[in-house]
Scaffold this motif. Structure first.
Motif, PDB file in Angstrom:
ATOM      1  N   LEU A 122       0.818  -1.209   0.000  1.00 55.26           N
ATOM      2  CA  LEU A 122       0.000   0.000   0.000  1.00 55.26           C
ATOM      3  C   LEU A 122       0.855   1.264   0.000  1.00 55.26           C
ATOM      4  CD1 LEU A 122      -2.791  -1.017   2.561  1.00 55.26           C
ATOM      5  CD2 LEU A 122      -2.964  -0.909   0.060  1.00 55.26           C
ATOM      6  N   MET A 123       2.109   1.119   0.477  1.00 55.04           N
ATOM      7  CA  MET A 123       3.020   2.280   0.540  1.00 55.04           C
ATOM      8  C   MET A 123       4.418   1.832   0.122  1.00 55.04           C
ATOM      9  SD  MET A 123       2.672   2.660   4.639  1.00 55.04           S
ATOM     10  CE  MET A 123       0.903   2.918   4.462  1.00 55.04           C
ATOM     11  N   PRO A 124       4.600   1.557  -1.169  1.00 55.66           N
ATOM     12  CA  PRO A 124       5.874   0.985  -1.647  1.00 55.66           C
ATOM     13  C   PRO A 124       7.081   1.882  -1.468  1.00 55.66           C
ATOM     14  CG  PRO A 124       4.479   1.660  -3.493  1.00 55.66           C
ATOM     15  CD  PRO A 124       3.629   1.758  -2.263  1.00 55.66           C
ATOM     16  N   SER A 125       6.888   3.185  -1.344  1.00 54.85           N
ATOM     17  CA  SER A 125       8.035   4.093  -1.223  1.00 54.85           C
ATOM     18  C   SER A 125       8.532   4.214   0.210  1.00 54.85           C
ATOM     19  CB  SER A 125       7.654   5.481  -1.754  1.00 54.85           C
ATOM     20  OG  SER A 125       6.607   6.036  -0.982  1.00 54.85           O
ATOM     21  N   LYS A 126       7.780   3.691   1.174  1.00 58.92           N
ATOM     22  CA  LYS A 126       8.162   3.810   2.578  1.00 58.92           C
ATOM     23  C   LYS A 126       8.647   2.463   3.126  1.00 58.92           C
ATOM     24  CE  LYS A 126       5.248   7.703   3.911  1.00 58.92           C
ATOM     25  NZ  LYS A 126       6.381   8.553   4.372  1.00 58.92           N
ATOM     26  N   PHE A 127       9.578   2.555   4.061  1.00 60.67           N
ATOM     27  CA  PHE A 127      10.063   1.353   4.730  1.00 60.67           C
ATOM     28  C   PHE A 127       9.082   0.986   5.839  1.00 60.67           C
ATOM     29  CE2 PHE A 127      12.598  -0.169   8.454  1.00 60.67           C
ATOM     30  CZ  PHE A 127      12.737  -1.482   8.003  1.00 60.67           C
ATOM     31  N   HIS A 129       8.332  -0.934   9.018  1.00 62.36           N
ATOM     32  CA  HIS A 129       9.052  -1.539  10.144  1.00 62.36           C
ATOM     33  C   HIS A 129       8.044  -2.298  11.004  1.00 62.36           C
ATOM     34  CE1 HIS A 129      11.096  -1.020  14.264  1.00 62.36           C
ATOM     35  NE2 HIS A 129      11.655  -2.032  13.634  1.00 62.36           N
ATOM     36  N   ALA A 130       8.137  -3.627  10.987  1.00 64.16           N
ATOM     37  CA  ALA A 130       7.154  -4.448  11.690  1.00 64.16           C
ATOM     38  C   ALA A 130       7.536  -4.625  13.155  1.00 64.16           C
ATOM     39  CB  ALA A 130       7.028  -5.806  11.006  1.00 64.16           C
ATOM     40  N   LYS A 131       6.514  -4.778  13.973  1.00 71.86           N
ATOM     41  CA  LYS A 131       6.679  -5.100  15.387  1.00 71.86           C
ATOM     42  C   LYS A 131       5.706  -6.222  15.736  1.00 71.86           C
ATOM     43  CE  LYS A 131       9.467  -2.077  17.627  1.00 71.86           C
ATOM     44  NZ  LYS A 131      10.480  -2.436  18.634  1.00 71.86           N
ATOM     45  N   MET A 132       6.177  -7.171  16.513  1.00 75.30           N
ATOM     46  CA  MET A 132       5.306  -8.239  16.999  1.00 75.30           C
ATOM     47  C   MET A 132       5.703  -8.561  18.434  1.00 75.30           C
ATOM     48  SD  MET A 132       4.718 -12.139  15.531  1.00 75.30           S
ATOM     49  CE  MET A 132       3.642 -11.622  14.189  1.00 75.30           C
ATOM     50  N   ALA A 133       4.757  -8.442  19.340  1.00 81.14           N
ATOM     51  CA  ALA A 133       5.015  -8.672  20.768  1.00 81.14           C
ATOM     52  C   ALA A 133       6.208  -7.834  21.234  1.00 81.14           C
ATOM     53  CB  ALA A 133       5.242 -10.161  21.047  1.00 81.14           C
ATOM     54  N   GLN A 134       6.269  -6.582  20.754  1.00 83.28           N
ATOM     55  CA  GLN A 134       7.330  -5.634  21.096  1.00 83.28           C
ATOM     56  C   GLN A 134       8.714  -6.103  20.651  1.00 83.28           C
ATOM     57  OE1 GLN A 134       6.570  -2.584  22.371  1.00 83.28           O
ATOM     58  NE2 GLN A 134       4.474  -3.311  22.067  1.00 83.28           N
ATOM     59  N   ARG A 135       8.759  -6.953  19.636  1.00 85.21           N
ATOM     60  CA  ARG A 135      10.035  -7.462  19.154  1.00 85.21           C
ATOM     61  C   ARG A 135      10.144  -7.263  17.648  1.00 85.21           C
ATOM     62  NH1 ARG A 135      11.721 -13.104  21.897  1.00 85.21           N
ATOM     63  NH2 ARG A 135      13.650 -11.960  22.266  1.00 85.21           N
ATOM     64  N   ASN A 136      11.370  -7.336  17.179  1.00 89.57           N
ATOM     65  CA  ASN A 136      11.641  -7.267  15.749  1.00 89.57           C
ATOM     66  C   ASN A 136      11.384  -8.653  15.142  1.00 89.57           C
ATOM     67  OD1 ASN A 136      12.789  -7.152  13.184  1.00 89.57           O
ATOM     68  ND2 ASN A 136      14.884  -6.917  13.926  1.00 89.57           N
ATOM     69  N   ALA A 144      12.235  -0.751  -0.611  1.00 90.43           N
ATOM     70  CA  ALA A 144      12.235   0.270   0.437  1.00 90.43           C
ATOM     71  C   ALA A 144      13.145  -0.101   1.603  1.00 90.43           C
ATOM     72  CB  ALA A 144      10.808   0.490   0.941  1.00 90.43           C
ATOM     73  N   GLY A 145      13.397  -1.388   1.803  1.00 91.99           N
ATOM     74  CA  GLY A 145      14.179  -1.813   2.964  1.00 91.99           C
ATOM     75  C   GLY A 145      15.666  -1.918   2.745  1.00 91.99           C
ATOM     76  N   TRP A 146      16.184  -1.528   1.574  1.00 89.40           N
ATOM     77  CA  TRP A 146      17.606  -1.715   1.296  1.00 89.40           C
ATOM     78  C   TRP A 146      18.513  -1.060   2.336  1.00 89.40           C
ATOM     79  CZ3 TRP A 146      20.309  -4.995  -1.389  1.00 89.40           C
ATOM     80  CH2 TRP A 146      19.743  -5.645  -2.484  1.00 89.40           C
ATOM     81  N   LYS A 147      18.121   0.093   2.876  1.00 86.90           N
ATOM     82  CA  LYS A 147      18.977   0.802   3.832  1.00 86.90           C
ATOM     83  C   LYS A 147      18.818   0.292   5.265  1.00 86.90           C
ATOM     84  CE  LYS A 147      19.089   5.121   1.200  1.00 86.90           C
ATOM     85  NZ  LYS A 147      18.811   6.574   1.220  1.00 86.90           N
ATOM     86  N   HIS A 148      17.952  -0.716   5.451  1.00 87.94           N
ATOM     87  CA  HIS A 148      17.672  -1.196   6.812  1.00 87.94           C
ATOM     88  C   HIS A 148      17.922  -2.695   6.972  1.00 87.94           C
ATOM     89  CE1 HIS A 148      15.682   2.663   7.684  1.00 87.94           C
ATOM     90  NE2 HIS A 148      15.179   2.567   6.463  1.00 87.94           N
ATOM     91  N   SER A 166       9.509   6.125   7.216  1.00 86.44           N
ATOM     92  CA  SER A 166       9.118   4.739   7.466  1.00 86.44           C
ATOM     93  C   SER A 166       7.798   4.702   8.220  1.00 86.44           C
ATOM     94  CB  SER A 166      10.207   4.014   8.260  1.00 86.44           C
ATOM     95  OG  SER A 166      10.341   4.574   9.546  1.00 86.44           O
ATOM     96  N   VAL A 167       7.202   3.535   8.198  1.00 83.44           N
ATOM     97  CA  VAL A 167       5.912   3.340   8.860  1.00 83.44           C
ATOM     98  C   VAL A 167       6.011   2.084   9.725  1.00 83.44           C
ATOM     99  CG1 VAL A 167       3.466   2.874   8.531  1.00 83.44           C
ATOM    100  CG2 VAL A 167       4.659   4.401   6.963  1.00 83.44           C
ATOM    101  N   ALA A 168       5.510   2.157  10.944  1.00 81.31           N
ATOM    102  CA  ALA A 168       5.515   0.993  11.828  1.00 81.31           C
ATOM    103  C   ALA A 168       4.209   0.220  11.657  1.00 81.31           C
ATOM    104  CB  ALA A 168       5.688   1.423  13.277  1.00 81.31           C
ATOM    105  N   GLN A 169       4.318  -1.088  11.553  1.00 80.89           N
ATOM    106  CA  GLN A 169       3.139  -1.953  11.513  1.00 80.89           C
ATOM    107  C   GLN A 169       3.194  -2.898  12.711  1.00 80.89           C
ATOM    108  OE1 GLN A 169       2.876  -4.898   8.406  1.00 80.89           O
ATOM    109  NE2 GLN A 169       0.658  -5.097   8.610  1.00 80.89           N
ATOM    110  N   VAL A 170       2.176  -2.863  13.526  1.00 72.66           N
ATOM    111  CA  VAL A 170       2.087  -3.751  14.687  1.00 72.66           C
ATOM    112  C   VAL A 170       1.325  -4.997  14.270  1.00 72.66           C
ATOM    113  CG1 VAL A 170       1.266  -4.022  17.044  1.00 72.66           C
ATOM    114  CG2 VAL A 170       2.161  -1.810  16.289  1.00 72.66           C
ATOM    115  N   LEU A 171       1.985  -6.125  14.370  1.00 66.97           N
ATOM    116  CA  LEU A 171       1.393  -7.407  13.991  1.00 66.97           C
ATOM    117  C   LEU A 171       1.013  -8.187  15.239  1.00 66.97           C
ATOM    118  CD1 LEU A 171       4.026  -8.287  11.257  1.00 66.97           C
ATOM    119  CD2 LEU A 171       1.635  -7.713  10.823  1.00 66.97           C
TER     120      LEU A 171
END
Length: 464
Positions: A122-127, A129-136, A144-148, A166-171
């Motif tokens: 939905l946002m291909p130009s932004k990185f 950053h996923a989070k799950m249970a407060q973890r990576n 978009a993730g090449w620099k990360h 970047s945008v955070a996604q909580v899973l």
């Protein structure tokens, strides 16, 4: 869309389980850890997978195969153990404008890749950053993730990301790094108690209303209908009618449990548990009893208590190969005599070079070769060691003693023996030998031998 799955951890933090498993193949509720990621990829509609492997590369490729069982097309890419993600991707020559999912497959997370891919698109130009249970949870989308990409290096980084672009996604779900024995037990308990994962087998009735016991095919079990037990039992496992199973248990395939008490424990595949033992909150793997709570373990020498439950089958192909080689060795005797005479003329003081090498039984043996420049011909006398059963015809070099585990075998011929000398960097030797372990060795050898006779192009060509 292509996915790149990293499964190149060495598993040192899981000692002593690393004696038997690399993290990617560590069974969690009787399913290899990497299989959970592959199932999630298939559910997300991914079809092409490039799997990055290092430790136990042959075992991983043998068990996972080409991915057909998940509807995937899996190719393998060899890396150094825990090599940084950017380093691996740069060697893959990936189009930096193409969309691809990069994810670690040697950890466990609740199924989430479909949601992550959909949100990232939905946002291909932004990185994202996923989070799950407060973890990576160790996943990102390219480009978009090449620099990360450093966020996927092992051990996983948990530092915050600059959210400027970047945008955070909580899973929702749980995320387990499987970086300790306690974490491994926690992941196993979560799988057998959660509805997030599909455990292989059929459900049988027990006296546990909220959880279930899942049993695979060809098991012999006592009546457990009145027993307070749940978990998973692997195929071809036999449990004595007098054994007592209670609470959460996982028993792997090809296990044999005598009249023992097993409670809240993990019995890994190919393990025998003797009679009148009480096992509570433990991990047992063949001859190892492990206490994950104290991070301690012991190796049991008494095979009447615990032991490996199966014996190696007779290697009839190896016996046949040795017999054929014996016949060929006799036919080659005129050539051997000619080579010896030629070596005697060229090097009259030392026509034969002798050295001590380690055979496949980890014993020191004498090896001989002609003192000539062509390794292909010089190594012919060592075929006698193959006939004796000390070495394989094709295998790792005995010279560098690079045997990493029981799956690695030493041989007379291989890329190191045919192409390298003492000046070759040890890192290059290890990389070539790992690739050789994954190859179809006779074809690889033919390629190596051709190079011996092609003096105009001495470079090594890698083929699998």
């Amino acid at each position: 869309m292509q996915a790149i799955v990293f499964a190149n951890r060495n598993g040192n933090e899981l000692t002593p389980l690393d004696q038997h498993y690399c993290p990617a193949l560590l069974p969690v509720a009787n399913k290899a850890l990497v299989e959970y990621t592959l199932e999630d990829l298939a559910s997300a509609g991914v079809t092409n997978v490039k799997m990055v492997i290092s430790h136990d590369a042959i075992k991983i490729e043998s068990q996972i195969g080409n991915g057909e069982q998940w509807g995937l097309n899996i190719d393998y890419f060899l890396s150094k153990p825990e090599e940084h993600v950017n380093s691996v991707l740069s060697r893959m020559s990936i189009d930096k404008t193409a969309q691809a999912l990069v994810v670690r497959g040697d950890m466990l997370r609740s199924p989430c890749l479909a949601r992550f891919i959909e949100f990232s698109r939905l946002m291909p130009s932004k990185f994202v950053h996923a989070k799950m249970a407060q973890r990576n949870p160790a996943m990102m989308m390219l480009p978009a993730g090449w620099k990360h990409n450093q966020l996927l290096n092992w051990p996983l980084e948990t530092t915050e990301v600059d959210h400027t672009n970047s945008v955070a996604q909580v899973l929702h779900g749980e995320c387990f790094y499987i970086d300790s024995l306690a974490a491994y037990v926690a992941a196993s308990n979560y799988v057998i108690n959660s509805q997030d994962f599909c455990v292989k087998g059929r459900t049988i009735n027990t006296n546990q209303p909220q959880s279930c016991l899942v049993v695979e095919a060809q098991c012999q079990l006592p009546d457990l209908s009145e027993t307070d037990v749940f978990g998973a039992i692997g195929e071809y496992t036999k449990v004595s009618s007098k054994a007592q199973l209670s609470q959460g248990i996982v028993v792997g395939e090809y296990c044999f449990i005598e009249d023992s008490q097993i409670q809240n424990s993990i019995i890994l595949p190919n393990t025998y548990v003797g009679p009148q033992l009480s096992v509570e909150n433990k991990i047992i793997s063949q001859d190892l009893i492990i206490d994950p709570q104290t991070n301690s373990w012991s190796k049991v020498e008494d095979q009447s208590l615990i032991a490996k439950s199966t014996q190696e089958a007779t290697n009839y192909n190896g016996i046949f190969q040795r017999a054929v080689l014996m016949f060929l060795y006799l036919l080659l005797s005129p050539l051997l005599i000619s080579l010896f005479l030629g070596s005697l003329i060229l090097k009259p003081k030392k026509p034969i070079v002798s050295e001590t090498v380690i055979n496949n039984e980890q014993q020191a043996v004498k090896a001989h070769k002609f003192n000539i420049d062509s390794p292909g011909f010089a190594l012919l006398p060592q075929i006698w060691l193959v006939i004796k059963g000390d070495l394989n015809l094709f295998g790792a070099s005995t010279k560098y003693q690079s045997k990493a585990d029981d799956s690695t075998t030493y041989g007379v011929y291989g890329p190191v023996q045919l192409n390298f000398d003492e000046s070759t960097p040890i890192e290059e030797v290890k990389m070539v030998e790992m690739e050789f372990e994954q190859s179809k060795k006779p074809l690889y050898l033919v390629n190596m031998l051709k190079k011996q006779f092609d003096k105009s192009n001495p470079a090594i060509e890698m083929k699998s």
